[in-house]
Each structure stands twice: as structure tokens, then as C-alpha cells.
Design an enzyme around this catalytic site. Structure first.
Site, PDB file in Angstrom:
ATOM      1  N   CYS A  86      15.281  14.344 -17.446  1.00  0.00           N
ATOM      2  CA  CYS A  86      13.880  14.267 -17.855  1.00  0.00           C
ATOM      3  C   CYS A  86      13.766  14.250 -19.386  1.00  0.00           C
ATOM      4  O   CYS A  86      14.117  13.268 -20.013  1.00  0.00           O
ATOM      5  CB  CYS A  86      13.075  15.397 -17.215  1.00  0.00           C
ATOM      6  SG  CYS A  86      11.292  15.115 -17.231  1.00  0.00           S
ATOM      7  N   HIS A 200      14.535  15.493 -11.378  1.00  0.00           N
ATOM      8  CA  HIS A 200      15.155  16.799 -11.620  1.00  0.00           C
ATOM      9  C   HIS A 200      16.068  17.221 -10.472  1.00  0.00           C
ATOM     10  O   HIS A 200      15.635  17.964  -9.573  1.00  0.00           O
ATOM     11  CB  HIS A 200      14.069  17.854 -11.786  1.00  0.00           C
ATOM     12  CG  HIS A 200      13.316  17.784 -13.071  1.00  0.00           C
ATOM     13  ND1 HIS A 200      13.677  18.493 -14.193  1.00  0.00           N
ATOM     14  CD2 HIS A 200      12.209  17.084 -13.415  1.00  0.00           C
ATOM     15  CE1 HIS A 200      12.827  18.256 -15.175  1.00  0.00           C
ATOM     16  NE2 HIS A 200      11.922  17.392 -14.734  1.00  0.00           N
ATOM     17  N   GLU A 202      18.273  19.465 -10.513  1.00  0.00           N
ATOM     18  CA  GLU A 202      18.450  20.925 -10.545  1.00  0.00           C
ATOM     19  C   GLU A 202      17.343  21.650  -9.793  1.00  0.00           C
ATOM     20  O   GLU A 202      17.470  22.844  -9.500  1.00  0.00           O
ATOM     21  CB  GLU A 202      18.534  21.414 -12.001  1.00  0.00           C
ATOM     22  CG  GLU A 202      17.225  21.597 -12.732  1.00  0.00           C
ATOM     23  CD  GLU A 202      16.563  20.304 -13.201  1.00  0.00           C
ATOM     24  OE1 GLU A 202      15.505  20.395 -13.866  1.00  0.00           O
ATOM     25  OE2 GLU A 202      17.098  19.212 -12.904  1.00  0.00           O
TER      26      GLU A 202
END
Length: 223
Positions: A86, A200, A202
Site C-alpha cells: 500500500c 494488504h 498482512e
């Protein structure tokens, strides 16, 4: 592996990233942007998501001048692995470690939701645990995720197999949430040691939170 997560003023995904890699049994260290050197035993540098310097001027445009970035650039040019997620992707573009640029989302609005991605290339460490054509469900959270590159640059991306991920629906049909050219969601450099994506992974580590498709993505660079 030793994974270094760089933190800038306005970064807000550093702990998500640290938690995700610790789930994968990795040694993770957060590094403040004013440091001048990466640890000598660094195996992977991650530039996480957020709003570095409040996205002043353009997303990532000020962060590229932070002291640590000089060493990150040298590390990348020497073959070290770097992942930008990002805002981290935006910083890599601003630092000319990856080609292209980011614009405001086509419809101006901030996008925050899960969105499907299709794997277009796995000739790289990042996506080695996935297959071409695989579809993953990964959260988005950005206001400037509209990836742009000129015609000759786009041609070069495809010729060099640098387009890694594109936005799609659950069936794999193109579904573009931000106006990115060719619905591109992630790319790498020619040497395949620098990776950037807007979604994302994660935040997609546990099925109870909506998806664990990020696990295979993050595993690639540590196996």
C-alpha cells in the site's frame, strides 16, 4: 530470517506486518525512518501501509527522502529483497525502485474492503506458493491506488513478466476498484527482488478475520 519493517511518521500498519511475520515464525524488527542503516543481517525489508507524512504532496513523495531510504535503495540495488505494501508500494514508486506512479482513485472515494486478486505471474519468490490463475481475497484500504504507467512502460511490464496481480471478482473476471491501468494490483522489478502491491496481505492472515489468503503471499519471501 531477519525481517525489517520501516516505520515513517503516519505509518499505521507496522504492527499488523510485524504480527503477520511473527505468525510465520520470523524475527521481525521495527526501524524508525531516521535511522541511517539497516541491520547487517537483514534478509527482507518491508515498507508497510499507512499515510507517511500524512500523504502530503503525494503519497510517499516525502518518505522517499527519509534517512533510512538511502540504505533501503542501496540494499535493493544490491539484490536485497524489498516488499512495499500500500503506502510502501507508493514509496517504492516515488523512489524509482519500481516503475509507474499512483493517482487518486478514479472515483475519488477512499476504498476500504476485501477484494479479489488474480495471480498473473509466479516466476518470483513473492508468489511462489501460489499458481497462475489463483484467486485470493485480500483487504484494500487506499485513496491513491490508481496505478498508472505510460504505454511503453506497460508493454515492458508485460514483456518482462512484471505484472503479478490484477483486481478481479470471485470468478476471476476483471473488476477494477480504483481505475488502475489494466486493473493492475501488484508488480515487481525486472530483477524480481523488489515487490509492490496495494492490497494488504498482512490483514489476511486468519480466516476468522475474513481471509487467510495473505499467508501464502507472505510465505513466499521467507521460504
Amino acid at each position: 530470517m531477519k525481517i525489517v519493517v520501516v516505520v515513517f511518521p503516519g505509518t499505521n500498519c507496522e504492527y499488523d506486518t510485524k504480527y503477520a511475520y511473527e505468525m510465520l515464525d520470523q524475527d521481525v524488527e521495527l526501524i524508525w525512518h531516521k535511522e541511517s542503516k539497516l541491520p547487517e543481517n537483514t534478509d527482507l525489508v518491508v515498507l508497510p501501509g499507512g499515510f507517511s507524512y500524512g500523504d502530503a504532496l503525494r503519497s510517499g513523495s516525502i518518505a522517499k527522502f527519509s534517512p533510512i531510504m538511502k540504505d533501503v535503495i542501496e540494499y535493493a540495488h544490491s539484490g536485497g529483497k524489498v516488499l512495499g505494501i500500500c503506502n510502501g508500494f507508493q514509496i517504492l514508486l516515488e523512489a524509482n525502485l519500481l516503475p509507474g506512479a499512483m493517482k487518486h482513485n478514479q472515483h475519488v472515494h477512499f476504498v476500504s474492503k476485501h477484494h479479489h486478486l488474480k495471480v498473473h505471474n509466479k516466476e518470483n519468490d513473492f508468489l511462489q506458493a501460489l499458481n497462475i490463475g489463483d484467486i485470493v481475497n485480500i483487504p484494500l484500504a487506499h485513496g491513491e491506488g490508481n496505478y498508472y504507467i505510460d504505454e511503453s512502460g506497460l508493454k515492458a511490464l508485460y514483456e518482462n513478466n512484471q505484472v503479478l496481480l490484477t483486481y478481479c471478482d470471485a470468478q476471476g473476471n476483471r473488476l477494477n476498484p480504483n481505475g488502475s491501468i489494466d486493473a493492475i494490483a501488484g508488480i515487481c522489478n525486472k530483477e524480481r527482488n523488489i515487490f509492490g502491491l496495494m492490497p494488504h496481505p498482512e490483514r489476511a492472515m486468519e480466516s476468522m478475520l475474513g481471509s487467510d489468503d495473505g499467508v501464502k503471499m507472505l510465505q513466499g519471501l521467507i521460504s
